[in-house]
Scaffold this motif. Sequence first.
Motif, PDB file in Angstrom:
ATOM      1  N   LEU A  15      -3.825 -20.452 -10.374  1.00  0.00           N
ATOM      2  CA  LEU A  15      -3.093 -20.430  -9.106  1.00  0.00           C
ATOM      3  C   LEU A  15      -1.956 -19.428  -9.145  1.00  0.00           C
ATOM      4  O   LEU A  15      -1.739 -18.690  -8.177  1.00  0.00           O
ATOM      5  CB  LEU A  15      -2.564 -21.823  -8.785  1.00  0.00           C
ATOM      6  CG  LEU A  15      -1.716 -21.955  -7.522  1.00  0.00           C
ATOM      7  CD1 LEU A  15      -2.495 -21.531  -6.290  1.00  0.00           C
ATOM      8  CD2 LEU A  15      -1.198 -23.396  -7.370  1.00  0.00           C
ATOM      9  N   GLY A  16      -1.237 -19.373 -10.245  1.00  0.00           N
ATOM     10  CA  GLY A  16      -0.096 -18.470 -10.348  1.00  0.00           C
ATOM     11  C   GLY A  16      -0.473 -17.021 -10.120  1.00  0.00           C
ATOM     12  O   GLY A  16       0.252 -16.273  -9.448  1.00  0.00           O
ATOM     13  N   LYS A  17      -1.609 -16.615 -10.666  1.00  0.00           N
ATOM     14  CA  LYS A  17      -2.066 -15.230 -10.488  1.00  0.00           C
ATOM     15  C   LYS A  17      -2.300 -14.912  -9.018  1.00  0.00           C
ATOM     16  O   LYS A  17      -1.914 -13.845  -8.534  1.00  0.00           O
ATOM     17  CB  LYS A  17      -3.355 -14.995 -11.277  1.00  0.00           C
ATOM     18  CG  LYS A  17      -3.168 -14.853 -12.772  1.00  0.00           C
ATOM     19  CD  LYS A  17      -4.505 -14.591 -13.452  1.00  0.00           C
ATOM     20  CE  LYS A  17      -4.346 -14.418 -14.954  1.00  0.00           C
ATOM     21  NZ  LYS A  17      -5.660 -14.186 -15.622  1.00  0.00           N
ATOM     22  N   VAL A  18      -2.932 -15.830  -8.299  1.00  0.00           N
ATOM     23  CA  VAL A  18      -3.241 -15.584  -6.883  1.00  0.00           C
ATOM     24  C   VAL A  18      -1.967 -15.542  -6.052  1.00  0.00           C
ATOM     25  O   VAL A  18      -1.807 -14.679  -5.180  1.00  0.00           O
ATOM     26  CB  VAL A  18      -4.215 -16.655  -6.348  1.00  0.00           C
ATOM     27  CG1 VAL A  18      -4.481 -16.445  -4.860  1.00  0.00           C
ATOM     28  CG2 VAL A  18      -5.530 -16.610  -7.117  1.00  0.00           C
ATOM     29  N   VAL A  19      -1.046 -16.459  -6.321  1.00  0.00           N
ATOM     30  CA  VAL A  19       0.225 -16.462  -5.586  1.00  0.00           C
ATOM     31  C   VAL A  19       0.987 -15.157  -5.824  1.00  0.00           C
ATOM     32  O   VAL A  19       1.457 -14.517  -4.881  1.00  0.00           O
ATOM     33  CB  VAL A  19       1.087 -17.671  -5.990  1.00  0.00           C
ATOM     34  CG1 VAL A  19       2.504 -17.544  -5.416  1.00  0.00           C
ATOM     35  CG2 VAL A  19       0.445 -18.967  -5.518  1.00  0.00           C
ATOM     36  N   ALA A  20       1.096 -14.755  -7.084  1.00  0.00           N
ATOM     37  CA  ALA A  20       1.850 -13.540  -7.417  1.00  0.00           C
ATOM     38  C   ALA A  20       1.203 -12.301  -6.817  1.00  0.00           C
ATOM     39  O   ALA A  20       1.888 -11.458  -6.218  1.00  0.00           O
ATOM     40  CB  ALA A  20       1.950 -13.406  -8.937  1.00  0.00           C
ATOM     41  N   GLU A  21      -0.107 -12.186  -6.952  1.00  0.00           N
ATOM     42  CA  GLU A  21      -0.806 -10.997  -6.453  1.00  0.00           C
ATOM     43  C   GLU A  21      -0.785 -10.934  -4.930  1.00  0.00           C
ATOM     44  O   GLU A  21      -0.600  -9.856  -4.344  1.00  0.00           O
ATOM     45  CB  GLU A  21      -2.240 -10.984  -6.975  1.00  0.00           C
ATOM     46  CG  GLU A  21      -2.322 -10.714  -8.476  1.00  0.00           C
ATOM     47  CD  GLU A  21      -3.721 -10.936  -9.039  1.00  0.00           C
ATOM     48  OE1 GLU A  21      -4.640 -11.265  -8.243  1.00  0.00           O
ATOM     49  OE2 GLU A  21      -3.893 -10.784 -10.260  1.00  0.00           O
ATOM     50  N   THR A  22      -0.964 -12.073  -4.275  1.00  0.00           N
ATOM     51  CA  THR A  22      -0.953 -12.086  -2.807  1.00  0.00           C
ATOM     52  C   THR A  22       0.435 -11.758  -2.276  1.00  0.00           C
ATOM     53  O   THR A  22       0.583 -10.971  -1.331  1.00  0.00           O
ATOM     54  CB  THR A  22      -1.422 -13.452  -2.272  1.00  0.00           C
ATOM     55  OG1 THR A  22      -2.719 -13.753  -2.788  1.00  0.00           O
ATOM     56  CG2 THR A  22      -1.491 -13.440  -0.754  1.00  0.00           C
ATOM     57  N   ALA A  23       1.460 -12.352  -2.869  1.00  0.00           N
ATOM     58  CA  ALA A  23       2.828 -12.066  -2.427  1.00  0.00           C
ATOM     59  C   ALA A  23       3.158 -10.594  -2.599  1.00  0.00           C
ATOM     60  O   ALA A  23       3.742  -9.956  -1.705  1.00  0.00           O
ATOM     61  CB  ALA A  23       3.818 -12.930  -3.212  1.00  0.00           C
ATOM     62  N   GLN A  24       2.761 -10.037  -3.733  1.00  0.00           N
ATOM     63  CA  GLN A  24       3.046  -8.629  -3.989  1.00  0.00           C
ATOM     64  C   GLN A  24       2.296  -7.729  -3.012  1.00  0.00           C
ATOM     65  O   GLN A  24       2.834  -6.724  -2.547  1.00  0.00           O
ATOM     66  CB  GLN A  24       2.684  -8.283  -5.433  1.00  0.00           C
ATOM     67  CG  GLN A  24       3.272  -6.949  -5.893  1.00  0.00           C
ATOM     68  CD  GLN A  24       3.063  -6.718  -7.380  1.00  0.00           C
ATOM     69  OE1 GLN A  24       2.749  -7.639  -8.136  1.00  0.00           O
ATOM     70  NE2 GLN A  24       3.256  -5.490  -7.808  1.00  0.00           N
ATOM     71  N   SER A  25       1.075  -8.106  -2.675  1.00  0.00           N
ATOM     72  CA  SER A  25       0.285  -7.300  -1.731  1.00  0.00           C
ATOM     73  C   SER A  25       0.895  -7.303  -0.332  1.00  0.00           C
ATOM     74  O   SER A  25       0.595  -6.425   0.480  1.00  0.00           O
ATOM     75  CB  SER A  25      -1.156  -7.812  -1.668  1.00  0.00           C
ATOM     76  OG  SER A  25      -1.240  -9.042  -0.944  1.00  0.00           O
ATOM     77  N   ARG A  26       1.758  -8.281  -0.078  1.00  0.00           N
ATOM     78  CA  ARG A  26       2.393  -8.393   1.235  1.00  0.00           C
ATOM     79  C   ARG A  26       3.841  -7.916   1.221  1.00  0.00           C
ATOM     80  O   ARG A  26       4.611  -8.221   2.130  1.00  0.00           O
ATOM     81  CB  ARG A  26       2.298  -9.837   1.728  1.00  0.00           C
ATOM     82  CG  ARG A  26       0.858 -10.277   1.935  1.00  0.00           C
ATOM     83  CD  ARG A  26       0.712 -11.727   2.346  1.00  0.00           C
ATOM     84  NE  ARG A  26      -0.695 -12.092   2.412  1.00  0.00           N
ATOM     85  CZ  ARG A  26      -1.148 -13.306   2.687  1.00  0.00           C
ATOM     86  NH1 ARG A  26      -0.290 -14.295   2.914  1.00  0.00           N
ATOM     87  NH2 ARG A  26      -2.453 -13.552   2.718  1.00  0.00           N
ATOM     88  N   GLY A  27       4.215  -7.196   0.177  1.00  0.00           N
ATOM     89  CA  GLY A  27       5.513  -6.543   0.158  1.00  0.00           C
ATOM     90  C   GLY A  27       6.587  -7.196  -0.674  1.00  0.00           C
ATOM     91  O   GLY A  27       7.730  -6.733  -0.695  1.00  0.00           O
ATOM     92  N   ALA A  28       6.244  -8.265  -1.381  1.00  0.00           N
ATOM     93  CA  ALA A  28       7.239  -8.930  -2.225  1.00  0.00           C
ATOM     94  C   ALA A  28       7.324  -8.269  -3.589  1.00  0.00           C
ATOM     95  O   ALA A  28       6.390  -7.587  -4.032  1.00  0.00           O
ATOM     96  CB  ALA A  28       6.885 -10.399  -2.397  1.00  0.00           C
ATOM     97  N   ARG A  29       8.437  -8.486  -4.247  1.00  0.00           N
ATOM     98  CA  ARG A  29       8.574  -8.155  -5.667  1.00  0.00           C
ATOM     99  C   ARG A  29       8.541  -9.461  -6.440  1.00  0.00           C
ATOM    100  O   ARG A  29       9.124 -10.452  -5.993  1.00  0.00           O
ATOM    101  CB  ARG A  29       9.879  -7.386  -5.913  1.00  0.00           C
ATOM    102  CG  ARG A  29       9.889  -5.995  -5.271  1.00  0.00           C
ATOM    103  CD  ARG A  29      11.233  -5.306  -5.433  1.00  0.00           C
ATOM    104  NE  ARG A  29      12.254  -5.947  -4.611  1.00  0.00           N
ATOM    105  CZ  ARG A  29      13.563  -5.720  -4.741  1.00  0.00           C
ATOM    106  NH1 ARG A  29      14.006  -4.910  -5.692  1.00  0.00           N
ATOM    107  NH2 ARG A  29      14.416  -6.315  -3.940  1.00  0.00           N
ATOM    108  N   VAL A  30       7.848  -9.457  -7.564  1.00  0.00           N
ATOM    109  CA  VAL A  30       7.522 -10.715  -8.229  1.00  0.00           C
ATOM    110  C   VAL A  30       7.921 -10.701  -9.692  1.00  0.00           C
ATOM    111  O   VAL A  30       7.624  -9.757 -10.424  1.00  0.00           O
ATOM    112  CB  VAL A  30       6.014 -11.006  -8.122  1.00  0.00           C
ATOM    113  CG1 VAL A  30       5.658 -12.282  -8.874  1.00  0.00           C
ATOM    114  CG2 VAL A  30       5.591 -11.123  -6.656  1.00  0.00           C
ATOM    115  N   ALA A  31       8.583 -11.798 -10.101  1.00  0.00           N
ATOM    116  CA  ALA A  31       8.840 -12.057 -11.516  1.00  0.00           C
ATOM    117  C   ALA A  31       7.931 -13.193 -11.944  1.00  0.00           C
ATOM    118  O   ALA A  31       8.017 -14.297 -11.407  1.00  0.00           O
ATOM    119  CB  ALA A  31      10.298 -12.443 -11.739  1.00  0.00           C
ATOM    120  N   GLY A  32       7.040 -12.909 -12.883  1.00  0.00           N
ATOM    121  CA  GLY A  32       6.139 -13.928 -13.393  1.00  0.00           C
ATOM    122  C   GLY A  32       6.644 -14.482 -14.712  1.00  0.00           C
ATOM    123  O   GLY A  32       6.904 -13.725 -15.650  1.00  0.00           O
TER     124      GLY A  32
END
Length: 226
Positions: A15-32
């Motif tokens: 789940l974490g991978k999908v949340v991070a990748e989707t958020a980033q694809s929509r313009g977010a910056r992500v700390a995993g």
Amino acid sequence: MQGKVLIVTGALGALGKVVAETAQSRGARVAGIDHAPSQISATPERIEIGGVDLSEAAQAKTAVAVAARHFGKVDVLVNIAGGFAAETVGDGDVKTWQHMHALNLLTALNASHAALPHLAASTAGRIVNIGAMGALQAGSGMGPYAASKAGVHRLTEALASEWKGKVTVNAVLPSIIDTKANRADMPKADFAKWVTPQELTEVILFLASDAASGVTGALIPVGGRV
């Protein structure tokens, strides 16, 4: 998600991978942040912080500080880190209860505690936790897991009340998530009934968005077709 900074715990999981990748694809910056060991890798849009035991408050505080320092702010915390164990009370061991408590509740508590000062400084601070539909009523063998996730539900409600007007705090309650691991564990199940990581992600990112500014303290079932 445009311009937002998200911290996603359990970022290397299904789940974490999908949340991070989707958020980033929509313009977010992500700390995993993840328990799996890895060196810190960083780009302007993404930082990965591995080898972190979020059940230890000091480690959670350090990891969140690294993320905040890298991006200059934190807007959203998504607490996905956790795990599952099935064991009946009569045949089980107290260590399983302690392990579930640490893995599911303490990780969310420590990450939230570390992130709250940063989230309160944001104009749209958000925490999204992962609860469980199975924690609403524990079945046979579900005691340790359900108790820990019920703790996440109460943590969500308490934080929402304490930080009302400053940070919204909500939880999504999945049924069985359609992952490779769950399919392997339950090969005879009807996978079509399970909630997919992408379906769950859409609800998580809604709660993380400006559109959900009026929602706090909610425990939202996302049960798929179960």
